[in-house]
Write an enzyme that holds these catalytic residues in place. Structure first.
Site, PDB file in Angstrom:
ATOM      1  N   ASP A 127      17.789 -13.832   8.001  1.00  0.00           N
ATOM      2  CA  ASP A 127      18.469 -13.125   9.092  1.00  0.00           C
ATOM      3  C   ASP A 127      19.441 -12.084   8.556  1.00  0.00           C
ATOM      4  O   ASP A 127      20.256 -12.388   7.659  1.00  0.00           O
ATOM      5  CB  ASP A 127      19.297 -14.142   9.909  1.00  0.00           C
ATOM      6  CG  ASP A 127      18.688 -14.451  11.253  1.00  0.00           C
ATOM      7  OD1 ASP A 127      17.801 -13.702  11.713  1.00  0.00           O
ATOM      8  OD2 ASP A 127      19.108 -15.464  11.852  1.00  0.00           O
ATOM      9  N   LYS A 147      15.009 -10.452   9.552  1.00  0.00           N
ATOM     10  CA  LYS A 147      14.962 -10.544  11.008  1.00  0.00           C
ATOM     11  C   LYS A 147      16.248  -9.964  11.571  1.00  0.00           C
ATOM     12  O   LYS A 147      17.319 -10.141  10.982  1.00  0.00           O
ATOM     13  CB  LYS A 147      14.814 -12.008  11.453  1.00  0.00           C
ATOM     14  CG  LYS A 147      14.874 -12.193  12.963  1.00  0.00           C
ATOM     15  CD  LYS A 147      14.411 -13.568  13.397  1.00  0.00           C
ATOM     16  CE  LYS A 147      15.442 -14.665  13.370  1.00  0.00           C
ATOM     17  NZ  LYS A 147      16.608 -14.451  14.224  1.00  0.00           N
ATOM     18  N   GLU A 179      13.573 -16.007  22.524  1.00  0.00           N
ATOM     19  CA  GLU A 179      14.404 -17.223  22.665  1.00  0.00           C
ATOM     20  C   GLU A 179      14.859 -17.437  24.112  1.00  0.00           C
ATOM     21  O   GLU A 179      15.381 -16.532  24.766  1.00  0.00           O
ATOM     22  CB  GLU A 179      15.627 -17.101  21.726  1.00  0.00           C
ATOM     23  CG  GLU A 179      16.535 -18.318  21.794  1.00  0.00           C
ATOM     24  CD  GLU A 179      17.540 -18.392  20.654  1.00  0.00           C
ATOM     25  OE1 GLU A 179      17.516 -17.541  19.740  1.00  0.00           O
ATOM     26  OE2 GLU A 179      18.366 -19.323  20.684  1.00  0.00           O
ATOM     27  N   GLU A 217      18.278  -8.911  15.544  1.00  0.00           N
ATOM     28  CA  GLU A 217      18.270  -9.138  16.989  1.00  0.00           C
ATOM     29  C   GLU A 217      18.389  -7.825  17.764  1.00  0.00           C
ATOM     30  O   GLU A 217      19.063  -6.897  17.310  1.00  0.00           O
ATOM     31  CB  GLU A 217      19.451 -10.052  17.379  1.00  0.00           C
ATOM     32  CG  GLU A 217      19.359 -11.431  16.771  1.00  0.00           C
ATOM     33  CD  GLU A 217      20.490 -12.365  17.205  1.00  0.00           C
ATOM     34  OE1 GLU A 217      21.318 -11.977  18.067  1.00  0.00           O
ATOM     35  OE2 GLU A 217      20.544 -13.495  16.669  1.00  0.00           O
ATOM     36  N   ASP A 254      20.984 -17.215  10.774  1.00  0.00           N
ATOM     37  CA  ASP A 254      22.448 -17.192  10.796  1.00  0.00           C
ATOM     38  C   ASP A 254      22.988 -18.401  11.560  1.00  0.00           C
ATOM     39  O   ASP A 254      24.202 -18.621  11.601  1.00  0.00           O
ATOM     40  CB  ASP A 254      22.987 -15.865  11.340  1.00  0.00           C
ATOM     41  CG  ASP A 254      22.450 -15.538  12.707  1.00  0.00           C
ATOM     42  OD1 ASP A 254      21.741 -16.370  13.299  1.00  0.00           O
ATOM     43  OD2 ASP A 254      22.741 -14.421  13.194  1.00  0.00           O
ATOM     44  N   SER A 255      22.078 -19.230  12.119  1.00  0.00           N
ATOM     45  CA  SER A 255      22.508 -20.515  12.673  1.00  0.00           C
ATOM     46  C   SER A 255      23.112 -21.387  11.579  1.00  0.00           C
ATOM     47  O   SER A 255      23.710 -22.420  11.867  1.00  0.00           O
ATOM     48  CB  SER A 255      21.340 -21.250  13.346  1.00  0.00           C
ATOM     49  OG  SER A 255      20.222 -21.333  12.488  1.00  0.00           O
TER      50      SER A 255
END
Ligand code: KIV
Length: 279
Positions: free
Chosen positions: A89, A119, A188, A121, A50-51
């Site tokens: 993501d 993925k 991270e 978070e 999502d970056s």
């Protein structure tokens, strides 16, 4: 293009690599061309992160990214990188409301993009969600430490696990994710000693970004490592090339040569003589 001889990793290879102490690398890609370049390299894993909110769409962060945007980019990446393991993501807001919502969106992402896993978070609080997604047959990669989707509530983009309690919490989070069925975990922005403890505590690979050398795999955002952003460089990023500078130089050379008439020379022109139109 995308003509690579490498063998695509499978979910089972992640654990095998860890058992064998075999390291690997993981970068982001968001479009067909970049994906085909990564596919041609030795890199084993691609993240359609999502970056892309920052790198491709010019948003301030990742929270605004939608399912449609991730799906759009992940489909292009899949076409460009058929021989590379692809992670997509789940964007912010697509899995936190309920297990049903998480299942719906994980299935959608996996099915529509043909990615190899999703993925998401979060630590212990996401264990039940991960278990439910894994149970329906969609592989899940976890992501702990600095979690950009919720960086606001962490007080910004800061190193995580900087206290003994914080470090112990990261070990607990990683173990909870492994127990829930995550086959690997992104870690991270944490001190290297803490990353080492997390890596040793887990039997699934720990994929470190800004987590020092004692992890199982190094991760970088491709725009960072290729120096495409100009002035912005987080401490943990090494520039392995200087593409922004090289691209600006190339554009300026094109501009100068076009204005001077040096380009296009006969080599770059169709030179057939047409009667009445000779030059
Ligand atoms: O979206 C992303 O690029 C990520 C990396 C920071 C791991 O999640």
């Amino acid at each position: 293009m995308a003509d690579s001889k490498k063998k695509k990793m499978t979910v089972l290879d992640f654990k095998k690599y860890k058992e064998e102490g075999k390291k690997f690398t993981y970068v982001t890609a968001y479009d067909y061309t970049m994906a085909s370049i990564v596919n041609e390299s030795k890199t084993e894993v691609i993240l359609v992160g999502d970056s892309l909110g920052n790198t491709m769409l010019g948003y301030d962060g990742t929270t605004a990214v939608t399912m449609e945007e991730i799906i759009h980019h992940a489909k292009a990446v899949r076409r460009g990188a058929p021989d590379t393991f692809i992670v997509a993501d789940l964007p912010f807001g697509s899995y936190q409301e309920s297990i049903e919502q998480a299942l719906h969106n994980a299935i959608r992402l996996y099915k529509e993009t043909a990615c190899d896993c999703v993925k998401l978070e979060g630590g212990v609080e996401m264990a039940e969600t991960i278990k439910a997604i894994v149970n329906i047959g969609v592989p899940v990669m976890g992501h702990i430490g600095l979690t950009p989707q919720t960086a606001g509530s962490l007080g910004g983009f800061k190193v995580q696990g900087g206290t003994p309690e914080g470090a112990r919490k990261l070990v607990e989070d990683a173990k909870a994710l492994e127990e829930a069925g995550a086959f690997s975990i992104v870690l991270e922005c944490v001190p290297k000693g803490v990353a080492k403890a997390v890596t040793e505590a887990c039997s699934v690979p720990i994929l470190g970004i800004g987590a020092g050398p004692y992890v199982d795999c190094q991760v970088l955002v491709i725009h960072d490592m290729l120096d495409m952003f100009g002035d912005f460089k987080p401490k943990f990023v090494k520039h392995f090339a200087h593409l922004r500078r090289d691209m600006v130089n190339a554009l300026n050379t094109f501009h100068e040569e076009s204005l001077s008439g040096e380009f296009p020379s006969p080599e770059y022109s169709f030179n057939a003589k047409v009667e009445g139109f000779e030059v």
